[in-house]
Design a protein around this motif. Structure first.
Motif: not given
Ligand SMILES: [Mg+2]
Ligand SMILES: Nc1nc2c(ncn2[C@@H]2O[C@H](COP(=O)(O)OP(=O)(O)OP(=O)(O)O)[C@@H](O)[C@H]2O)c(=O)[nH]1
Length: 508
Positions: A353-355, A365-367, A372-375, A393-395
């Motif tokens: 998702k973040s990628t 953003i961190v990918a 659980f890289a993204t919180l 939005t990234d979740t």
């Molecule tokens: Mg992520």
């Protein structure tokens, strides 16, 4: 001394034992019954090296030498040496039998018996003997023992599911551990038709695990199943290793990763709620539950393990959270005024998702290849090809058995998803379990009352499975296959997303 021990034991008609420190000092005197002896909790005593630094000498009255129970004590408590003093029919000492652990198994056994001796002929080189044994233990494991300061874990799963499912779940557990910087030394899988709600694992199996833990120098057991309080006790009664379950591991990852104030509050709340029912007043096991991993609250806070204090803390957290979420609500309504349509990325953890967000919006953003890289939710503006601007939005990613308390705690954050006009469900096509993962996500979306928002399925990481034509054909009927790493592959997705968004906006 042997004589005195025997005569007391003979008179009481009970087994009597001495726990001795290496210096010879008596740590404890234990009186048992005719057949056995109960060793008191030793967890407050720090081990000396790999072994416990304690030697047990106790009497046997019924004419037997070292029993299976004795071997278990030796193993579970990692005693330096266990000796049985056989009492003769006249109450005098007969023979002294001793057994110690081995760093490597010989003939499938991890212990060795010393030749029986008459107590009067016992030689006093005990200290040297233990030194030699300790250094043998250290030598045997020195190859893998580069001290990295990381936790060293054995993963355990007691499962009633199919072998394949259980192994996949174990694999995911290992990924979770890796994401939390824990070194995984071994995996133990036990398939059972039914799981005992009181004792999750039998004593024999636990003994096997203890042997491995000793040989590999593990300090942590991680169970793939959520453990109830009595199961925790059934394990921690026997071992001094720290014991945690999948839920606690996930909570620990979250505690590490939470950045925003709200995220931290949410994680701490979930951790405390998880601990609360597992607390009992006398619990020493609990201090192991909360010692180190699992005791780490988000940021610098340390989890407090007193029941009343937990309840106070929970009440305070709830108040603070309410305040923070009000602020967020205000922010949100400001954004709402600008009235850009919202596209939200959802999906299993590590799906990409973040990628995707990064590639689409040239963000940073961190990918990373961690679960659980993204919180914390992140939003960016995105311009579609045919001149339409949206907020993307990234979740936080989903996972099977997402701890209920955690889900509850994150509900506020996830509520932002209610704002979404379009959900994009990102799927890791290269994961053999992607169908199971899709179901987990769909079920969670339904639980969160988000099942009615239009959803586009995006099969990501297709670069890894391009050869599999059957799979590619199959999924292209359900959604769109892309690689979030390559902007070129995203055109069909952008086209489709814009088309869907256009229709949605028209209808509203
Ligand atoms: Mg992520
Ligand atoms: N080969 C390949 N790897 C990808 C692709 N998309 C993402 N990845 C990799 O997958 C890993 C996870 O990506 P993330 O974007 O962090 O995944 P996420 O869904 O945001 O994960 P969480 O934040 O943990 O829920 C990273 O190592 C990415 O480089 C892709 O299309 N192909």
């Amino acid at each position: 001394m042997a004589r005195a021990l025997c005569s007391i034991s003979f008179e009481l008609n009970r087994q009597v034992g001495l726990l001795l420190q290496r210096s010879g000092k008596v740590e404890a005197v234990i009186v048992g019954d005719f057949r056995g002896i109960m060793i008191p909790q030793l967890s407050h005593i720090r081990s000396r090296g790999r072994l416990k630094g304690l030697r047990l000498v106790h009497t046997h009255l019924a004419g037997e030498d070292i029993s299976d129970e004795d071997l278990m004590d030796l193993l579970f408590l990692r005693l330096d040496l266990l000796s049985v003093l056989k009492v003769a029919a006249d109450g005098l000492p007969e023979q002294l039998y001793s057994v110690h652990l081995l760093p490597n198994s010989r003939d499938g056994k991890n212990w060795a018996f010393l030749p029986p001796v008459h107590p009067a002929h016992q030689n006093d080189s005990f200290e040297e003997f233990i030194q030699a044994l300790e250094s043998e233990f250290t030598r045997e494991s020195s190859i893998e023992e580069v001290d990295t300061g990381l936790d060293r874990a054995i993963l355990v799963s007691v499962s009633s599911q199919s072998k394949i499912r259980s192994e996949e779940s174990m694999h995911e557990l290992a990924e979770l551990a890796r994401s939390d910087d824990i070194m995984v030394l071994a995996r133990v899988l036990q398939l059972r038709r039914k799981i005992n709600p009181r004792l999750i694992i039998g004593k024999g199996k636990l003994a096997d695990i203890m042997i491995q833990a000793l040989q590999l120098n593990a300090n942590l057991l991680i169970f793939d199943q959520e453990l109830n309080p009595s199961q925790i006790r059934s394990i921690t009664d026997y071992t001094e290793l720290r014991v945690i379950d999948r839920t606690q591991l996930i909570l620990d990852i979250f505690a590490h990763r939470a950045l925003s104030r709200e995220g931290k509050l949410q994680v701490e709340m979930a951790q405390l709620k998880y601990l609360l029912p597992r607390l009992s007043s006398r619990d020493d096991a609990l201090s192991r539950l909360t010692g180190g991993i699992g005791a780490r609250g988000p940021g610098e806070t340390k989890l407090e393990i007193d029941k009343r204090r937990i309840n106070d803390r929970l009440a305070r957290l709830a108040k603070e959270l309410e305040k923070v979420s009000k602020e967020r609500y205000r922010r949100r309504s400001r954004r709402r005024k600008k009235d850009l349509p919202v596209l939200s990325l959802v999906g299993y953890t590590n799906a990409g998702k973040s990628t995707l967000l990064n590639t689409l919006t040239k963000s940073d953003i961190v990918a990373e290849d961690k679960l659980f890289a993204t919180l914390d939710p992140t939003s960016r503006r995105l311009r579609f090809p045919r001149d339409m601007e949206v907020v993307i939005t990234d979740t936080v990613g989903f996972i099977k058995h997402l701890p209920a308390d955690l889900l509850q705690a994150f509900k506020a954050t996830l509520e932002e998803l209610e704002e979404a006009d379009l959900l994009v469900h990102v799927i890791d096509l290269s994961n053999p379990c992607f169908r199971d993962q899709m179901k987990v996500v769909d079920d969670l979306l339904r639980d969160l009352d988000l099942g009615n928002i239009p959803c586009l399925k995006l099969f990501n990481k297709s670069d890894k499975v391009l050869d599999d034509e059957i799979l590619m054909a199959e999924v292209s009927r359900e959604g769109i296959a892309v690689s979030a790493l390559e902007l070129d592959t995203l055109a069909p997705f952008l086209g489709k997303a814009q088309e869907m968004m256009g229709k949605i906006l028209q209808a509203s």
